[in-house]
Design a protein around this motif. Structure first.
Motif, PDB file in Angstrom:
ATOM      1  N   SER A 160      57.580  44.325  43.921  1.00  0.00           N
ATOM      2  CA  SER A 160      58.560  45.247  43.369  1.00  0.00           C
ATOM      3  C   SER A 160      57.970  46.649  43.405  1.00  0.00           C
ATOM      4  O   SER A 160      56.752  46.826  43.559  1.00  0.00           O
ATOM      5  CB  SER A 160      58.916  44.858  41.931  1.00  0.00           C
ATOM      6  N   VAL A 161      58.838  47.643  43.270  1.00  0.00           N
ATOM      7  CA  VAL A 161      58.392  49.040  43.221  1.00  0.00           C
ATOM      8  C   VAL A 161      59.107  49.729  42.065  1.00  0.00           C
ATOM      9  O   VAL A 161      60.308  49.528  41.861  1.00  0.00           O
ATOM     10  CB  VAL A 161      58.705  49.782  44.541  1.00  0.00           C
ATOM     11  N   VAL A 162      58.374  50.519  41.295  1.00  0.00           N
ATOM     12  CA  VAL A 162      58.991  51.398  40.311  1.00  0.00           C
ATOM     13  C   VAL A 162      58.732  52.830  40.755  1.00  0.00           C
ATOM     14  O   VAL A 162      57.597  53.199  41.098  1.00  0.00           O
ATOM     15  CB  VAL A 162      58.463  51.142  38.882  1.00  0.00           C
ATOM     16  N   LEU A 163      59.806  53.618  40.824  1.00  0.00           N
ATOM     17  CA  LEU A 163      59.726  55.012  41.255  1.00  0.00           C
ATOM     18  C   LEU A 163      59.933  55.942  40.062  1.00  0.00           C
ATOM     19  O   LEU A 163      60.752  55.656  39.187  1.00  0.00           O
ATOM     20  CB  LEU A 163      60.805  55.317  42.294  1.00  0.00           C
ATOM     21  N   PHE A 164      59.205  57.036  40.053  1.00  0.00           N
ATOM     22  CA  PHE A 164      59.376  58.077  39.047  1.00  0.00           C
ATOM     23  C   PHE A 164      59.690  59.388  39.762  1.00  0.00           C
ATOM     24  O   PHE A 164      59.056  59.725  40.767  1.00  0.00           O
ATOM     25  CB  PHE A 164      58.106  58.243  38.210  1.00  0.00           C
ATOM     26  N   ARG A 165      60.645  60.132  39.215  1.00  0.00           N
ATOM     27  CA  ARG A 165      60.978  61.443  39.804  1.00  0.00           C
ATOM     28  C   ARG A 165      59.774  62.383  39.748  1.00  0.00           C
ATOM     29  O   ARG A 165      59.503  63.132  40.683  1.00  0.00           O
ATOM     30  CB  ARG A 165      62.162  62.056  39.044  1.00  0.00           C
ATOM     31  N   ASP A 166      59.043  62.323  38.648  1.00  0.00           N
ATOM     32  CA  ASP A 166      57.968  63.272  38.362  1.00  0.00           C
ATOM     33  C   ASP A 166      56.621  62.547  38.424  1.00  0.00           C
ATOM     34  O   ASP A 166      56.441  61.525  37.758  1.00  0.00           O
ATOM     35  CB  ASP A 166      58.200  63.849  36.959  1.00  0.00           C
ATOM     36  N   PRO A 167      55.659  63.037  39.199  1.00  0.00           N
ATOM     37  CA  PRO A 167      54.343  62.377  39.226  1.00  0.00           C
ATOM     38  C   PRO A 167      53.660  62.351  37.869  1.00  0.00           C
ATOM     39  O   PRO A 167      52.862  61.456  37.587  1.00  0.00           O
ATOM     40  CB  PRO A 167      53.551  63.205  40.244  1.00  0.00           C
ATOM     41  N   ALA A 168      53.961  63.327  37.019  1.00  0.00           N
ATOM     42  CA  ALA A 168      53.375  63.317  35.671  1.00  0.00           C
ATOM     43  C   ALA A 168      53.867  62.113  34.884  1.00  0.00           C
ATOM     44  O   ALA A 168      53.116  61.519  34.094  1.00  0.00           O
ATOM     45  CB  ALA A 168      53.720  64.613  34.945  1.00  0.00           C
ATOM     46  N   MET A 169      55.135  61.728  35.082  1.00  0.00           N
ATOM     47  CA  MET A 169      55.663  60.561  34.380  1.00  0.00           C
ATOM     48  C   MET A 169      55.056  59.280  34.955  1.00  0.00           C
ATOM     49  O   MET A 169      54.809  58.325  34.220  1.00  0.00           O
ATOM     50  CB  MET A 169      57.180  60.519  34.453  1.00  0.00           C
ATOM     51  N   ARG A 170      54.815  59.257  36.254  1.00  0.00           N
ATOM     52  CA  ARG A 170      54.130  58.096  36.819  1.00  0.00           C
ATOM     53  C   ARG A 170      52.762  57.924  36.173  1.00  0.00           C
ATOM     54  O   ARG A 170      52.336  56.804  35.878  1.00  0.00           O
ATOM     55  CB  ARG A 170      53.980  58.219  38.345  1.00  0.00           C
ATOM     56  N   ARG A 171      52.069  59.032  35.946  1.00  0.00           N
ATOM     57  CA  ARG A 171      50.749  58.936  35.317  1.00  0.00           C
ATOM     58  C   ARG A 171      50.838  58.344  33.920  1.00  0.00           C
ATOM     59  O   ARG A 171      49.898  57.704  33.441  1.00  0.00           O
ATOM     60  CB  ARG A 171      50.075  60.308  35.291  1.00  0.00           C
ATOM     61  N   ARG A 172      51.995  58.549  33.251  1.00  0.00           N
ATOM     62  CA  ARG A 172      52.179  57.950  31.920  1.00  0.00           C
ATOM     63  C   ARG A 172      52.262  56.431  31.996  1.00  0.00           C
ATOM     64  O   ARG A 172      52.062  55.739  30.986  1.00  0.00           O
ATOM     65  CB  ARG A 172      53.459  58.487  31.281  1.00  0.00           C
ATOM     66  N   ALA A 173      52.581  55.901  33.169  1.00  0.00           N
ATOM     67  CA  ALA A 173      52.635  54.448  33.330  1.00  0.00           C
ATOM     68  C   ALA A 173      51.246  53.845  33.494  1.00  0.00           C
ATOM     69  O   ALA A 173      51.046  52.650  33.256  1.00  0.00           O
ATOM     70  CB  ALA A 173      53.499  54.089  34.534  1.00  0.00           C
ATOM     71  N   TYR A 174      50.281  54.661  33.906  1.00  0.00           N
ATOM     72  CA  TYR A 174      48.924  54.171  34.139  1.00  0.00           C
ATOM     73  C   TYR A 174      48.211  53.871  32.814  1.00  0.00           C
ATOM     74  O   TYR A 174      48.601  54.345  31.742  1.00  0.00           O
ATOM     75  CB  TYR A 174      48.099  55.215  34.890  1.00  0.00           C
ATOM     76  N   TYR A 175      47.129  53.109  32.945  1.00  0.00           N
ATOM     77  CA  TYR A 175      46.268  52.858  31.786  1.00  0.00           C
ATOM     78  C   TYR A 175      44.814  53.016  32.215  1.00  0.00           C
ATOM     79  O   TYR A 175      44.405  52.503  33.259  1.00  0.00           O
ATOM     80  CB  TYR A 175      46.474  51.450  31.231  1.00  0.00           C
ATOM     81  N   ALA A 176      44.036  53.715  31.402  1.00  0.00           N
ATOM     82  CA  ALA A 176      42.608  53.879  31.673  1.00  0.00           C
ATOM     83  C   ALA A 176      41.820  53.638  30.399  1.00  0.00           C
ATOM     84  O   ALA A 176      42.299  53.906  29.288  1.00  0.00           O
ATOM     85  CB  ALA A 176      42.327  55.282  32.204  1.00  0.00           C
ATOM     86  N   SER A 177      40.614  53.101  30.558  1.00  0.00           N
ATOM     87  CA  SER A 177      39.730  52.906  29.409  1.00  0.00           C
ATOM     88  C   SER A 177      38.294  53.194  29.835  1.00  0.00           C
ATOM     89  O   SER A 177      37.806  52.635  30.823  1.00  0.00           O
ATOM     90  CB  SER A 177      39.830  51.474  28.867  1.00  0.00           C
ATOM     91  N   ALA A 178      37.655  54.081  29.071  1.00  0.00           N
ATOM     92  CA  ALA A 178      36.246  54.384  29.314  1.00  0.00           C
ATOM     93  C   ALA A 178      35.401  54.099  28.085  1.00  0.00           C
ATOM     94  O   ALA A 178      34.215  54.443  28.041  1.00  0.00           O
ATOM     95  CB  ALA A 178      36.091  55.845  29.726  1.00  0.00           C
ATOM     96  N   ALA A 179      36.004  53.457  27.073  1.00  0.00           N
ATOM     97  CA  ALA A 179      35.312  53.241  25.796  1.00  0.00           C
ATOM     98  C   ALA A 179      34.611  51.888  25.790  1.00  0.00           C
ATOM     99  O   ALA A 179      34.788  51.062  24.901  1.00  0.00           O
ATOM    100  CB  ALA A 179      36.315  53.340  24.646  1.00  0.00           C
ATOM    101  N   TRP A 180      33.821  51.664  26.819  1.00  0.00           N
ATOM    102  CA  TRP A 180      32.974  50.462  26.851  1.00  0.00           C
ATOM    103  C   TRP A 180      31.896  50.681  27.909  1.00  0.00           C
ATOM    104  O   TRP A 180      31.996  51.599  28.736  1.00  0.00           O
ATOM    105  CB  TRP A 180      33.813  49.209  27.110  1.00  0.00           C
ATOM    106  N   PRO A 181      30.811  49.895  27.923  1.00  0.00           N
ATOM    107  CA  PRO A 181      29.698  50.161  28.830  1.00  0.00           C
ATOM    108  C   PRO A 181      29.817  49.489  30.190  1.00  0.00           C
ATOM    109  O   PRO A 181      28.840  49.471  30.952  1.00  0.00           O
ATOM    110  CB  PRO A 181      28.494  49.604  28.054  1.00  0.00           C
ATOM    111  N   GLY A 182      30.996  48.923  30.523  1.00  0.00           N
ATOM    112  CA  GLY A 182      31.156  48.219  31.790  1.00  0.00           C
ATOM    113  C   GLY A 182      31.755  49.095  32.872  1.00  0.00           C
ATOM    114  O   GLY A 182      31.721  50.328  32.808  1.00  0.00           O
ATOM    115  N   TYR A 183      32.342  48.434  33.876  1.00  0.00           N
ATOM    116  CA  TYR A 183      32.902  49.156  35.028  1.00  0.00           C
ATOM    117  C   TYR A 183      34.089  50.005  34.604  1.00  0.00           C
ATOM    118  O   TYR A 183      34.717  49.788  33.577  1.00  0.00           O
ATOM    119  CB  TYR A 183      33.315  48.165  36.119  1.00  0.00           C
ATOM    120  N   THR A 184      34.414  51.002  35.422  1.00  0.00           N
ATOM    121  CA  THR A 184      35.525  51.896  35.137  1.00  0.00           C
ATOM    122  C   THR A 184      36.835  51.130  35.186  1.00  0.00           C
ATOM    123  O   THR A 184      37.121  50.429  36.153  1.00  0.00           O
ATOM    124  CB  THR A 184      35.572  53.035  36.170  1.00  0.00           C
TER     125      THR A 184
END
Length: 475
Positions: A247-271
């Motif tokens: 499936s594909v989800v499209l966003f008009r605005d790349p900034a809104m696509r970034r809101r769909a992402y998830y990142a975590s750096a609060a641990w000592p493992g891989y990115t």
């Protein structure tokens, strides 16, 4: 000995024989006799190409695109093709419509903080994936009515439901139950006037409606070309005919696509940086989707669109000539919902069709919309539409002769009053067996009485019963 795990490795031939045995009661995935869940081009060479590409990418992990650059190139091509047909935008390749919708809801919630509990506004015909996303992500769902004759969303009702806590408004293109297209432009305008994002659920229609339009159907604008539409979901494992998980989800605005992402750096493992709900996931579905798009091309999809449009028209015309049946609404897509009558019980009709080797999906009544059977017309349907109509007519006649599915006296009231938490899975299985459904024996049981019981219950009780069905099947 560990259950399900042999003490030593087994020969490959034996394993494949076991797979064939376990699949003996499965519905067929080719040939057009199963009118839900599977999508068939009728072109084996296309499915073979997808299967080989799927296998080639099977062990590639989408967790880290810097480790496997192939997934970046493939995803850019797949998402780019979808964006080119659906009004542009910036996309993410996902495992299916539910995940695409989950990401759209997350992006909308995170891009529009509200003082109260966030809410989304959705017509009653919107897919349950929105309710699932809201449940997981902590939103309320405000349901709005649809027109009782056309089954299309009511833009005025949608506009009236928007409040300061609304973070997303939903429209469907088309809605699954009756295959009708919501008035996307009007709904998106109402959302934009309040500064609220609008998501178009085109999971079913996104990769079908453009080809139907080119084939001569009147399809109003519904995609990111419509002012006010901020995101859109499109399943390629439906009318894109790709293997499941695409499936594909499209966003008009790349900034809104970034809101769909998830990142975590609060641990000592891989990115950890994820574009989807899943972290580790096979690139097999991506490879299969890429190969399918390449194998068919615009010409192939247009030909399938023409065949689909012709088959859907023949089906609707044929159903109109069968006593006791009628098509609900005026579907612009190739999803057809057929209601019965006092003479013809659609749940019995569905069981009768299954006896004849065809699966016609039953749908329960809801919000004033009657129970019906749902048929998804695909590119492979045209060759068998006469056979399908013959089976529908025969099954309707048999249902008329059998009469409606009638639960045993008092059973609906008994089920409605059950304390399901007090029943273990074995006891629930015995209850199901009392109405003729063996939940542990495999095969394909008749479901008319079960559907009649569910249809008589309120939605909340239906949901509780369905969860217990699932738990008992896997017990």
């Amino acid at each position: 000995m560990t259950p399900g795990l042999p003490p030593a490795g087994r020969p490959i031939g034996d394993l494949l024989s076991d797979v064939a045995r376990m699949r003996q009661d499965d519905l067929p995935v080719r040939g057009g006799k199963v009118t839900a869940y599977v999508y068939d081009t009728g072109r084996p060479e296309v499915h073979e190409a997808a299967a080989r590409a799927y296998a080639e990418m099977l062990e590639v992990n989408c967790l880290d695109p810097t480790a496997f650059p192939s997934i970046v190139e493939m995803e850019r091509q797949v998402v780019g093709a979808v964006a080119a047909e659906l009004g542009g935008g910036h996309g993410i390749f996902t495992s299916g419509g539910t995940e695409s919708i989950m990401l759209a809801v997350k992006a909308a919630r995170d891009s529009r903080p509200v003082a109260g509990r966030p809410a989304l506004v959705a017509p009653v015909t919107a897919h349950p994936a929105f309710h699932k996303a809201a449940h997981y992500l902590g939103l309320d769902v405000v349901r709005t009515p649809v027109d009782p004759g056309t089954f299309r969303a009511d833009p005025a009702a949608v506009a009236a439901a928007i409040t300061r806590d609304t973070v997303l408004v939903v429209a469907s293109a088309p809605s699954y139950p009756q295959g009708v297209l919501d008035p996307v432009a009007e709904i998106a305008a109402a959302a934009a006037a309040r500064g609220v994002p609008c998501h178009v659920d085109a999971c079913v229609g996104g990769w079908l409606l453009p080809w139907l339009r080119e084939a001569g159907a009147e399809v109003p604008p519904f995609d990111l070309s419509v002012s006010g539409v901020t995101s859109l979901s499109c399943d390629l494992h439906k009318f894109g005919y790709a293997p499941k998980g695409a499936s594909v989800v499209l966003f008009r605005d790349p900034a809104m696509r970034r809101r769909a992402y998830y990142a975590s750096a609060a641990w000592p493992g891989y990115t950890v940086i994820n574009a989807t709900v899943q972290s580790s996931r096979s690139a097999g579905p991506l490879g299969g989707a890429w190969a399918t798009l390449q194998a068919l091309g615009r010409e192939g999809y247009l030909r399938l669109g023409r065949d689909t449009l012709a088959a859907a028209r023949l089906l609707r015309e044929g159903v109109a000539g069968i006593p006791g049946l009628r098509v609900l609404g005026d579907p612009v897509s190739s999803l057809v919902a057929i209601a019965g009558s006092d003479e013809v019980d659609v749940f019995v009709l569905s069981d009768e069709a299954r006896k004849r080797g065809w699966f016609l999906q039953p749908q329960l009544s809801y919000a004033g919309i009657p129970a019906n059977i749902h048929i998804t017309v695909t590119g492979a349907t045209l060759a068998g539409v006469d056979a399908m109509l013959k089976v529908i007519a025969e099954s309707a006649a048999a249902a008329r002769e059998r009469g409606p599915a009638t639960p045993p006296p008092g059973l609906v009231e008994l089920v409605a009053g059950l304390d399901l938490d007090a029943l273990d899975d074995a006891a629930f299985g015995e209850l199901a067996a009392s109405v003729g459904v063996n939940l542990t024996g495999g095969g394909q049981p008749e479901m008319a009485v079960v559907n009649a019981i569910l249809d008589a219950l309120d939605p909340e009780t239906r949901e509780s019963i369905l969860i217990r069905f699932l738990s008992t099947i896997y017990a």
